[in-house]
Design a protein around this motif. Sequence first.
Motif, PDB file in Angstrom:
ATOM      1  N   LYS A 122      11.934   3.984   2.159  1.00  0.00           N
ATOM      2  CA  LYS A 122      10.564   3.671   2.568  1.00  0.00           C
ATOM      3  C   LYS A 122       9.958   2.658   1.618  1.00  0.00           C
ATOM      4  O   LYS A 122      10.478   2.399   0.514  1.00  0.00           O
ATOM      5  CB  LYS A 122       9.720   4.945   2.595  1.00  0.00           C
ATOM      6  N   VAL A 123       8.850   2.063   2.041  1.00  0.00           N
ATOM      7  CA  VAL A 123       8.142   1.091   1.208  1.00  0.00           C
ATOM      8  C   VAL A 123       7.773   1.739  -0.130  1.00  0.00           C
ATOM      9  O   VAL A 123       7.315   2.882  -0.175  1.00  0.00           O
ATOM     10  CB  VAL A 123       6.869   0.579   1.923  1.00  0.00           C
ATOM     11  N   GLY A 124       8.026   1.016  -1.217  1.00  0.00           N
ATOM     12  CA  GLY A 124       7.741   1.524  -2.553  1.00  0.00           C
ATOM     13  C   GLY A 124       8.940   2.096  -3.259  1.00  0.00           C
ATOM     14  O   GLY A 124       8.880   2.362  -4.468  1.00  0.00           O
ATOM     15  N   LEU A 159       9.779  -3.235  -1.647  1.00  0.00           N
ATOM     16  CA  LEU A 159      10.464  -2.357  -2.594  1.00  0.00           C
ATOM     17  C   LEU A 159      10.333  -2.906  -4.008  1.00  0.00           C
ATOM     18  O   LEU A 159       9.966  -4.057  -4.210  1.00  0.00           O
ATOM     19  CB  LEU A 159      11.943  -2.229  -2.220  1.00  0.00           C
ATOM     20  N   SER A 160      10.645  -2.098  -4.992  1.00  0.00           N
ATOM     21  CA  SER A 160      10.739  -2.577  -6.367  1.00  0.00           C
ATOM     22  C   SER A 160      12.210  -2.658  -6.747  1.00  0.00           C
ATOM     23  O   SER A 160      13.070  -2.103  -6.058  1.00  0.00           O
ATOM     24  CB  SER A 160      10.001  -1.634  -7.329  1.00  0.00           C
ATOM     25  N   ALA A 162       6.766  -8.101   3.573  1.00  0.00           N
ATOM     26  CA  ALA A 162       5.718  -7.311   2.925  1.00  0.00           C
ATOM     27  C   ALA A 162       4.760  -8.233   2.181  1.00  0.00           C
ATOM     28  O   ALA A 162       5.119  -9.352   1.796  1.00  0.00           O
ATOM     29  CB  ALA A 162       6.344  -6.319   1.956  1.00  0.00           C
ATOM     30  N   ILE A 163       3.548  -7.773   1.976  1.00  0.00           N
ATOM     31  CA  ILE A 163       2.555  -8.529   1.214  1.00  0.00           C
ATOM     32  C   ILE A 163       2.169  -7.685   0.000  1.00  0.00           C
ATOM     33  O   ILE A 163       1.259  -6.853   0.067  1.00  0.00           O
ATOM     34  CB  ILE A 163       1.314  -8.860   2.072  1.00  0.00           C
ATOM     35  N   PRO A 164       2.885  -7.842  -1.103  1.00  0.00           N
ATOM     36  CA  PRO A 164       2.604  -7.008  -2.277  1.00  0.00           C
ATOM     37  C   PRO A 164       1.218  -7.277  -2.844  1.00  0.00           C
ATOM     38  O   PRO A 164       0.700  -8.393  -2.767  1.00  0.00           O
ATOM     39  CB  PRO A 164       3.692  -7.426  -3.278  1.00  0.00           C
ATOM     40  N   GLN A 165       0.619  -6.246  -3.420  1.00  0.00           N
ATOM     41  CA  GLN A 165      -0.627  -6.380  -4.154  1.00  0.00           C
ATOM     42  C   GLN A 165      -0.306  -6.608  -5.634  1.00  0.00           C
ATOM     43  O   GLN A 165       0.784  -6.289  -6.098  1.00  0.00           O
ATOM     44  CB  GLN A 165      -1.479  -5.129  -3.980  1.00  0.00           C
ATOM     45  N   PRO A 211       4.278  -2.210  -8.296  1.00  0.00           N
ATOM     46  CA  PRO A 211       5.459  -2.418  -9.139  1.00  0.00           C
ATOM     47  C   PRO A 211       6.338  -3.520  -8.575  1.00  0.00           C
ATOM     48  O   PRO A 211       6.552  -3.592  -7.358  1.00  0.00           O
ATOM     49  CB  PRO A 211       6.173  -1.064  -9.084  1.00  0.00           C
ATOM     50  N   ALA A 212       6.810  -4.385  -9.448  1.00  0.00           N
ATOM     51  CA  ALA A 212       7.714  -5.460  -9.047  1.00  0.00           C
ATOM     52  C   ALA A 212       9.093  -5.242  -9.635  1.00  0.00           C
ATOM     53  O   ALA A 212      10.099  -5.242  -8.924  1.00  0.00           O
ATOM     54  CB  ALA A 212       7.149  -6.812  -9.488  1.00  0.00           C
TER      55      ALA A 212
END
Length: 738
Positions: A175-177, A202-203, A327-330, A334-335
């Motif tokens: 899942k995302v994250g 994802l990270s 995805a559009i990371p904030q 976490p990167a």
Amino acid sequence: MSATPPLSRPAQDSFQVSTEAVTESLKNEEAQLSRGDGESPMAVTQSRSSALESFHSKEPDSVVAVSKLDYEPTAEVVAPPENLDMDSRPWTSMYSESVKAAVEQYKTLDEYVNSLNLESLLDCWNEIASRSPDQVAFRGGDADHNVTFGMLAKQSSALAAYFQDLMQQPNSTLKVGDNIMVVMPSCPQMIVTGIAAMKAGLSVSFPVPSTDEVALTHQLEHQIENTEPKIIVASKVPAMAKAVTSALRRIADKEEGDRTEYSNFVKERKVTRFESGIWDCVKVRRNAQSLKEFVAPLPFIKKLEHTKGAKNLGDFLHANRTLANPAIPQKDDPAVILFSSGTTGKSKAIVLTHRNLLGTAAHLSLWLKAEARGMPNHPKIHFALPLSHAFGCGVGFALTPMIGAETTLTLNPRDPKMLRASLAQGPYDIIFGVDKLYNGMINLAEDALKAQYADNPPAYLLSGASKTVQSTKDRVLKVFGTPLIEGYGSTESSVCMAIQCIKLGDNRYLPLPWADIRVVPKSKFKLLDEGFDPNAVSSTVGEEGELIYSCNLAKEYLNDPKKTAETFITSKDGRRWLRTGDLCRLNKDGTFNIVGRMKETIIINGENLSPDDIANTLVGAPNVNSAFVFRMPKSLQDQSGDDCVVVLVQGNNIDKVEVLDQMKSKGASQQQRPREDNLLVFDDSVTFPSTTTMKERRVEMTNMCISLLMEKEIKQKFTGEQLQKVVTEILKDNSSFV
């Protein structure tokens, strides 16, 4: 350095390497990395586009056009009062004009990053891929191994599309994250997989790879359990592939009391595995297929086969797929997760966000543009260190896309052929390294390097990760014609905190733009609680204390709130500060000098080693009843340099060779094992020092050993015999620890 090639550039054969040799070297990288062959030379918007283009087009400041061959230190800064007004950041007066202008215009690093219209690290990569798709991003041994920004964008999108497919499958646990782990030496696939993970939401975590299978297995077991990756991408290098398999098996076979949900996840074979050759390209894939078809019966081909059940990463990178919904990371997502060893006994997973990496890119690019005289808009970078280290992550993931650099990577800098091949592709505008690497370059190709840079010296040379001694700086200046600048930082500070300024003419460190520092004397440590006053804890000029730092700090230690709270503290104005554990002295101009270390951590060649990790490898050693591990500086004269591991063991009839063999079998790397003369044996009558709560008093032991050795007029290096005598003296007088 001019963007146009010098007229008198030396012939490539001055490095005694051919294109064929380089290609052959790359084809055989798995075998070379596994065997360690050869003697080591080292014992998007338009506004975003226009903002970045205007950044690239700026000219360097004339005020920093310091002659690289006969530079002179500037006049000493006028002495401020004994108690400095640290809120005014007095050191900013020493910045170059464009850096000072940026600091005056933008009040924080975040404001400066916002001016570039960048919301996540992906924006950097998307912008450069859109603007310069055919520009080489990472360079290999020949043109077939070069990877452009456009290729990186295409391959990462194809892989991200597959990751999203996995998320949408029935009963999928991805899942995302979630986290993806990449176990590889430095190569473009690391970058591609990292970008793909971010595009899929994802990270990505990067353990430092090793060809020591046993040590890597132990390292990965903890790191996999901590980050719980749903996907693992690993090299086909046998030691690395086998270490991943062994670590997963150990996690799956945990005893009932130690089992977790993730143990069951692994046991049910739900971890998706990919494997890859190191430097994947169309030519290599074609050649590999030919080998499999015509010489498959040969035994060495089996070494290059994938682990059973693992997918071929190259098949997904080269698939002709587009990513429909990236995805559009904030900024605070976490990167990247990097690993560092501390004093808690196991490696810590340090979470860096998109904000952190953007800040690192902005810091380094602003500084280089101002300080690197003659640096072209798209500089050539030589980087031969691991991308999985904070230094490498900062250069490979953040700086390269921000300045549109062409970065040459070296799979194994300890291999003379590979290092020579990468140097031969110069001249370079920027070279990054560490003390040993710079010496290795010069030992390997001194005359060729002198000829290559005689009329065209690099714009900037930077050393980091570990202390660079003066003799190395002198050699580098003589060979390259450019002074070697030393950076100071940590993973927790998102790579870099301060840089030595050549204009100062000494070893003072200049904090990076928008950073805040304080040097806290030991008498004021008790004031460092939540909501402390930064000015109330600051030292006076010349007073030694622990350096604390505030700017662009990592998010946290993953799954370790206690250690996070101990290391990252918040002042009354809401700023987060990092307790570095480094002993520093504040200068009257607001700069600082590093004079030593306050923590137990052992640092060798930029690698942080935990004494507890080392002690764990001694459990069960023949005839050893107890053990005590601590650090000593290699040189008493320069205590901020590299350390050495000292191990005290207690018992009767102890054989040092058996103890060292036991440590190796338990996963201790070469760095973690002490030299035989630093393995000190004591009988049963001796008790090693500890607190009432049984915490070993390692820092005190280090300090007392240093003090006694210096009292005996031992000012630089010490012998094992000398160390044995002072430790014996200390242990006889337990009152020393009261």
